[in-house]
Write a protein that holds these residues in place. Structure first.
Motif, short mmCIF file in Angstrom:
data_model
loop_
_atom_site.label_atom_id
_atom_site.label_comp_id
_atom_site.label_asym_id
_atom_site.label_seq_id
_atom_site.Cartn_x
_atom_site.Cartn_y
_atom_site.Cartn_z
N GLY A 67 39.69 47.44 59.21
CA GLY A 67 39.63 48.17 57.44
C GLY A 67 38.92 46.71 56.74
O GLY A 67 38.93 47.19 55.45
N VAL A 68 38.03 45.96 58.24
CA VAL A 68 37.41 44.97 57.45
C VAL A 68 35.54 45.60 57.45
O VAL A 68 35.07 44.36 58.88
N GLU A 69 35.31 46.02 56.19
CA GLU A 69 33.91 47.07 56.88
C GLU A 69 33.16 45.60 56.67
O GLU A 69 33.37 45.27 55.59
N SER A 70 31.55 45.95 56.90
CA SER A 70 30.26 45.01 56.35
C SER A 70 30.32 44.94 55.56
O SER A 70 30.20 44.34 55.13
N LYS A 71 30.71 45.80 54.17
CA LYS A 71 30.32 46.44 52.75
C LYS A 71 31.39 45.06 51.85
O LYS A 71 31.26 44.39 51.44
N LYS A 74 30.65 41.39 53.09
CA LYS A 74 29.59 40.56 52.19
C LYS A 74 29.81 40.66 50.53
O LYS A 74 29.52 38.91 50.04
N GLY A 75 30.89 41.03 50.17
CA GLY A 75 31.12 40.80 48.79
C GLY A 75 32.31 39.40 48.69
O GLY A 75 31.97 39.28 47.84
N MET A 76 33.07 39.24 50.10
CA MET A 76 34.10 38.48 49.99
C MET A 76 33.04 37.31 50.33
O MET A 76 33.66 35.82 50.84
N LEU A 77 32.15 37.43 51.06
CA LEU A 77 31.61 36.18 52.26
C LEU A 77 30.70 36.20 51.80
O LEU A 77 29.47 36.11 52.61
N VAL A 249 47.28 38.38 54.50
CA VAL A 249 45.19 37.79 54.24
C VAL A 249 45.20 36.92 53.66
O VAL A 249 46.14 36.41 52.81
N GLU A 250 44.39 36.02 54.09
CA GLU A 250 44.44 34.57 53.86
C GLU A 250 42.84 34.17 53.02
O GLU A 250 41.76 34.02 54.06
N ASP A 269 42.37 39.70 43.11
CA ASP A 269 41.77 40.96 43.16
C ASP A 269 40.65 40.57 44.98
O ASP A 269 41.18 42.16 45.21
N ARG A 270 40.41 40.11 45.07
CA ARG A 270 39.45 40.44 46.44
C ARG A 270 40.36 40.57 47.72
O ARG A 270 40.35 41.51 48.12
N ALA A 271 41.26 40.03 47.13
CA ALA A 271 42.18 39.87 48.69
C ALA A 271 42.79 40.49 48.36
O ALA A 271 43.36 41.43 49.59
N ARG A 272 43.59 41.09 47.45
CA ARG A 272 44.48 41.99 47.41
C ARG A 272 43.28 43.46 47.90
O ARG A 272 43.93 44.74 48.24
N GLN A 273 42.82 43.90 47.65
CA GLN A 273 41.51 44.82 47.56
C GLN A 273 41.85 45.07 49.16
O GLN A 273 41.41 45.97 49.90
#
Length: 284
Positions: A67-71, A74-77, A249-250, A269-273
């Motif tokens: 579930g942790v795709e590249s796109k 890149k938005g979170m990090l 998820v942290e 919002d980013r963590a919940r997505q």
């Protein structure tokens, strides 16, 4: 002499009759015991409950890929564009946590640093197993673990009693909007003396129970204390349960300079997505 001979002939006959009577009694006892309720031949354990079924999940996916795709990463990090491609790929690949049982507990971590801030992300999967399914299923055991963590986070317990918990946050009832009071009226601060009411003030969402995420979920939102020279960092932790698996998820944002406060809404919002993407991964 004749009397003694007669006695000798009678005694063997009495002994044989007694032996036959004893044998018949033994046969009668065996036959009666099988028909009697609760006898030695009655089947035991007929009313024992069947053991609970094992949990839905028997293994765990690879946490660095599930579930942790590249796109999304890149938005979170975000990282500088000047970073060479090999280092960029290595950063987004993540670092797996050491695990002695990959079917019970696994995790992955990422970190990205820019001149403005440092961001940290971790995902942990835990598969809960009940070692006594005669009394508790894997799902029930997982819920027990989840409720314990919810309690440690000082959030209300799930269920009808949650509304009566002293720590529960009441849900506001929608009402018609009231007419705005004029500035300067009694009890209404003047805009010039209340900068905290500015529309640009960021909203703090806080920690709370979440709806629509797995079987049950909650979020913790913690902001480090402000300091004269230390920047405030924000850490959002989302914990949800899906059947007999608990996912954590942290996501942390640490500004480089003091005075910059990471927004609560964007960070949550980013963590919940990401958490929702993991729910969908487990439901596949």
């Amino acid at each position: 002499m004749q009397r003694k001979a007669a006695v000798r002939r009678v005694l063997p006959g009495i002994a044989m009759f007694a032996a036959l009577a004893a044998g018949a009694s033994g046969l009668t006892g065996c036959t009666g015991g099988g028909d009697a309720p609760g006898g030695s031949d009655a089947k035991g354990g007929g009313n024992q409950a069947a053991p609970a079924q094992p949990g839905k999940y028997r293994s765990l996916p690879a946490p660095c890929k599930a579930g942790v795709e590249s796109k999304r990463l890149k938005g979170m990090l975000p990282i500088p564009d000047t970073l060479p491609a090999p280092q960029r790929d290595q950063l987004y690949a993540g670092v797996a946590d050491a695990s002695y049982d990959g079917d019970r507990h696994v995790g992955c971590r990422w970190s990205a640093t820019t001149p403005e801030e440092t961001r940290l992300l971790s995902v942990v999967f835990e598969r809960v197993v009940s070692y006594d399914r005669a009394t508790m299923s894997d799902d029930d055991k997982a819920r027990q673990v989840y409720v314990r963590r919810l309690t440690d986070a000082h959030l209300p317990l799930p269920g009808p009693a949650a509304g009566t918990s002293p720590t529960a946050t009441p849900t506001p009832t929608p009402t018609a909007p009231a007419a705005p009071a004029a500035p300067g009226a009694p009890g209404v601060p003047s805009p010039s003396t209340s900068p905290s009411t500015s529309p640009s003030t960021p909203v703090e969402l806080g920690s709370r129970v979440l709806e629509g995420l797995g079987s049950e979920a909650y979020v913790e939102d913690k902001l480090s204390p402000a300091g004269a020279s230390a920047a405030q960092s924000r850490t959002v932790r989302i914990v949800f349960r899906t059947s007999n698996v608990i996912v954590t998820v942290e996501y942390s944002v640490q500004p480089a300079l003091p005075g910059v406060v990471p927004p609560s809404g964007e960070t949550q919002d980013r963590a919940r997505q990401l958490a929702q993407a993991l729910v969908e991964r487990f439901n596949e």
